[in-house]
Structures are given as C-alpha cells and as structure tokens.
Design an enzyme around this catalytic site. Structure first.
Site, PDB file in Angstrom:
ATOM      1  N   ARG A 188      15.157  12.476  -1.907  1.00 36.59           N
ATOM      2  CA  ARG A 188      15.879  13.530  -1.204  1.00 36.59           C
ATOM      3  C   ARG A 188      15.332  14.892  -1.618  1.00 36.59           C
ATOM      4  O   ARG A 188      14.974  15.103  -2.777  1.00 36.59           O
ATOM      5  CB  ARG A 188      17.378  13.489  -1.537  1.00 36.59           C
ATOM      6  CG  ARG A 188      18.129  12.357  -0.872  1.00 36.59           C
ATOM      7  CD  ARG A 188      18.230  12.534   0.652  1.00 36.59           C
ATOM      8  NE  ARG A 188      18.989  11.485   1.291  1.00 36.59           N
ATOM      9  CZ  ARG A 188      18.466  10.398   1.873  1.00 36.59           C
ATOM     10  NH1 ARG A 188      17.151  10.234   1.909  1.00 36.59           N
ATOM     11  NH2 ARG A 188      19.243   9.497   2.433  1.00 36.59           N
ATOM     12  N   HIS A 236      10.224  13.306   6.678  1.00 39.17           N
ATOM     13  CA  HIS A 236      11.306  12.370   6.314  1.00 39.17           C
ATOM     14  C   HIS A 236      11.202  11.071   7.125  1.00 39.17           C
ATOM     15  O   HIS A 236      12.133  10.683   7.827  1.00 39.17           O
ATOM     16  CB  HIS A 236      12.691  13.010   6.508  1.00 39.17           C
ATOM     17  CG  HIS A 236      13.767  12.236   5.798  1.00 39.17           C
ATOM     18  ND1 HIS A 236      14.928  12.791   5.335  1.00 39.17           N
ATOM     19  CD2 HIS A 236      13.856  10.916   5.464  1.00 39.17           C
ATOM     20  CE1 HIS A 236      15.689  11.866   4.758  1.00 39.17           C
ATOM     21  NE2 HIS A 236      15.051  10.712   4.831  1.00 39.17           N
TER      22      HIS A 236
END
Ligand code: NDP
Ligand code: OXD
Length: 316
Positions: free
Chosen positions: A231, A279
């Site tokens: 993350r 991502h």
C-alpha cells in the site's frame, strides 16, 4: 442456490468494472440478484456488499447490510470509512491473486539482481558496456520480504526456489524452510540489515502505516532496492526521494501510492530511479473470486462461519 431468499448483493466499487462481476455472478449463481452502485434501488433490499474503495458513508445507508466482502486482499480501503457499519468483513484469498503478486515480485527482484535498469539506461544512450553485470549469484543476493501471509509466503518460497538468500519478517514467529524468519519490532533491524532487495507485502494497519520511512531505509545495506506492492501508506514518499538522492537506495519499484491515480505533477513520474505500475501488481479475477463470494453469501444466510473473515481490530 438461493431460491426465493432475498439476498441482494450490491457491488460498490467506483471506477472498477462491475459488468465483469455481474457477468460472472449471472453465470455461476443466476438466482442471486446483483446491483451495481450507484443504482442501489431500495437500500433495504441489500444484504451484503462487494466493495472496493467504497465512498465513505455509502455503506451506512444500507439498513439491512449483514456483511461486506472486500474485492481485494486488503481491507484498509473499507476501514477508512468512519461511518462503517459494524458487520463482518471478509477479504479475497485466491490462487490467481497470489500468483499475480508473486510474478510481480519475481519480475522486479530479478530485474534488480541482474542490474537491468542500468542496461535499459545504456540502451537509451546507445552505450555498449557489459561491466554492470557482476558475478554475483542468486544465493549471494539477500532478499527480504515484509509480511509472510498469503502473498509474502508464496513470494518468498518462489524466491527461495530460484536460489535467493531469503528472509522474511512478520508479526508472529514463523518457521519456513530455507527462509531466515524474523518477527516483531525486535526482529525488524536485523531483518533490514541483511535485505539488499526489500519487498513490502504488509497489510496497511495502524502499526504498519509509514513503516517504509527514513529510519527503515537507512537500516538497509547501502545501495539497496525497494519493491512496494502493498500500500502507498506504507511509504513516506519524501524519505524515499531523499534516500534515492543519497544513494542509500539505488532504485525503487512502486505499485501503490498515497494518492491513486498518482497526480500528474508528482515527482515519481519522471524520477529516473523509480519504476511505477498503476496498482495492478495483481488483479482480483472475478472468474475465481465470484465462487468465494457466493459461498460466503450462502454461509451468511445459513449462519455458518464465513471464509477469510478479517479481524477488524487488527486491521487485517
Ligand atoms: P495476510 O493477512 O495474509 O498477511 C499479512 C502478513 O503481514 C502476515 O504475515 C502478518 O504477520 C504480517 N503483519 C501484519 N502486521 C504486521 C506488523 N505490525 N509487523 C510485522 N508483520 C505484520 O495478507 P496478504 O498476504 O493476503 O496481503 C498483504 C497485503 O498485500 C494486503 O493487505 C494488500 O494491502 C496488499 N495487496 C496488494 C496488491 C496489489 O495489487 N498491489 C494485491 C493484493 C494485496 P502474521 O503472519 O504474524 O499475522
Ligand atoms: C488488493 C489489491 O488488496 O489489489 O487485493 O490491492
């Protein structure tokens, strides 16, 4: 499977492809009613929600919500909602998701092990120079994986299989064949001290937010490499830029960012020592995950324990 039971599912995942999911649900569980946010219909119909970055306050508008299924392995994107209903949350544990992350880790570890960024720069400059390829073998390259859960365990096992000198760090003690295992706050410094290539596969929690900061980067061997596929909130971005400038970090691969999509004027875009992906280190595949969600809906209605339920307090 659900017959006359009213168990309407809401897909709430702005920017994702609800049609992929609806198609798979229609194929696998045709009697399940599936709606896609923002077309909620009567909010009282919704029994559970399949969520990816759900807008804050939206889940609280569903008075009969009984469970939330994260569309990914992480749940941080759900827990950020201050108005989150107090219902069970599950996450995805799926071989395709795991395989995607492991491919990403192998791709970028090998890229650094073989000094590939240097050869890419040489090609751009029309330079023929083989000296940047040294004699170091994989068993002389220490790689450290932060997080030894579903994803970290698979990645570290495959790196070990390729011959790398592997280590892992987790919250609780582990014993993994061929892997030097460290755990807890006391295990962090010795783990970092041996990690020439550091891979982050931690969940984002109160304990792990900002863990890739100046102090952590300084504890790595000089000239180390960083791969963050976990993350954006794990990384203190300004500290990475400083560590790259100082030569403490040679190159970083980042799949995740504080703000996604990454703003157009962010310094990472043009940084010569940063490799970025949007991502997508791994992507939840509805073809395998829909069955898992359908099974959890069945279990919810039958009052049976749910698959892959997370600990909301621990945050993973
Ligand atoms: P798991 O919950 O299976 O594993 C988490 C691991 O992190 C465990 O080994 C756990 O330790 C460890 N951990 C948690 N907190 C700490 C802490 N404070 N200190 C040290 N170790 C800690 O998660 P997954 O492996 O399934 O997924 C990890 C993360 O990867 C997800 O949360 C998500 O953020 C990210 N991800 C990113 C994707 C992408 O495309 N970029 C795709 C999928 C996931 P212990 O075993 O002792 O509990
Ligand atoms: C996940 C992700 O958490 O894709 O699954 O980031």
């Amino acid at each position: 499977m659900f017959g006359t039971l009213s168990v309407t599912l809401l897909i709430i995942a702005p920017g994702e492809r609800p049609d992929w999911w609806q198609r798979e649900f229609a194929r696998l569980v045709p009697d399940l009613e599936v709606r896609a946010w923002p077309d909620v219909g009567d909010p009282a119909d919704i029994r559970s929600a399949l969520a990816w970055k759900p807008p804050s306050d939206e889940l609280a508008k569903l008075p009969n919500l009984k469970a939330i299924w994260s569309m990914g392995a992480g749940i941080d994107h759900i827990l950020v909602d201050d108005a989150l209903p107090d219902v069970p949350i599950t996450r995805v544990v799926d071989p395709y998701l795991t395989a995607g992350i492991t491919e990403y880790v192998l791709l970028h570890v090998l890229r650094y092990h073989r000094n590939q960024p240097v050869f890419e720069a040489q090609q751009r400059d029309h330079v023929w120079d083989d000296r940047a390829r040294d004699l170091r073998q994989a068993d002389e390259r220490p790689v450290g994986v932060m997080g030894l859960g579903e994803l970290g365990r698979d990645a570290v096992a495959k790196l070990t299989h390729l011959g790398f000198d592997t280590a892992g760090w987790s919250r609780t003690a582990k014993d993994i064949s061929g892997v030097a295992c460290f755990h807890g706050p006391d295990g962090l410094a010795p783990f970092l001290a041996r990690s020439e290539i550091l891979v982050c596969l931690l969940p984002l929690t109160d304990q792990t937010a900002g863990i890739l900061d100046r102090d952590t980067l300084a504890r790595l061997p000089e000239g180390a490499y960083l791969i963050n596929a976990a993350r954006g909130g794990h990384l203190v971005e300004a500290d990475l830029i400083d560590a790259l400038a100082a030569g403490q970090i040679t190159h970083a691969t980042l799949d995740v960012f504080h703000e996604e999509p990454l703003p157009g004027d962010h310094p990472f875009w043009d940084h010569p020592q940063i490799t970025m992906t949007p991502h997508n280190a791994s992507i939840t595949d509805p073809r395998s995950v829909v069955a898992q969600v359908a099974e959890n809906i069945r279990r919810l209605e039958a009052g049976e324990p749910l698959l892959h339920q997370v600990d909301r307090v621990a945050g993973y």
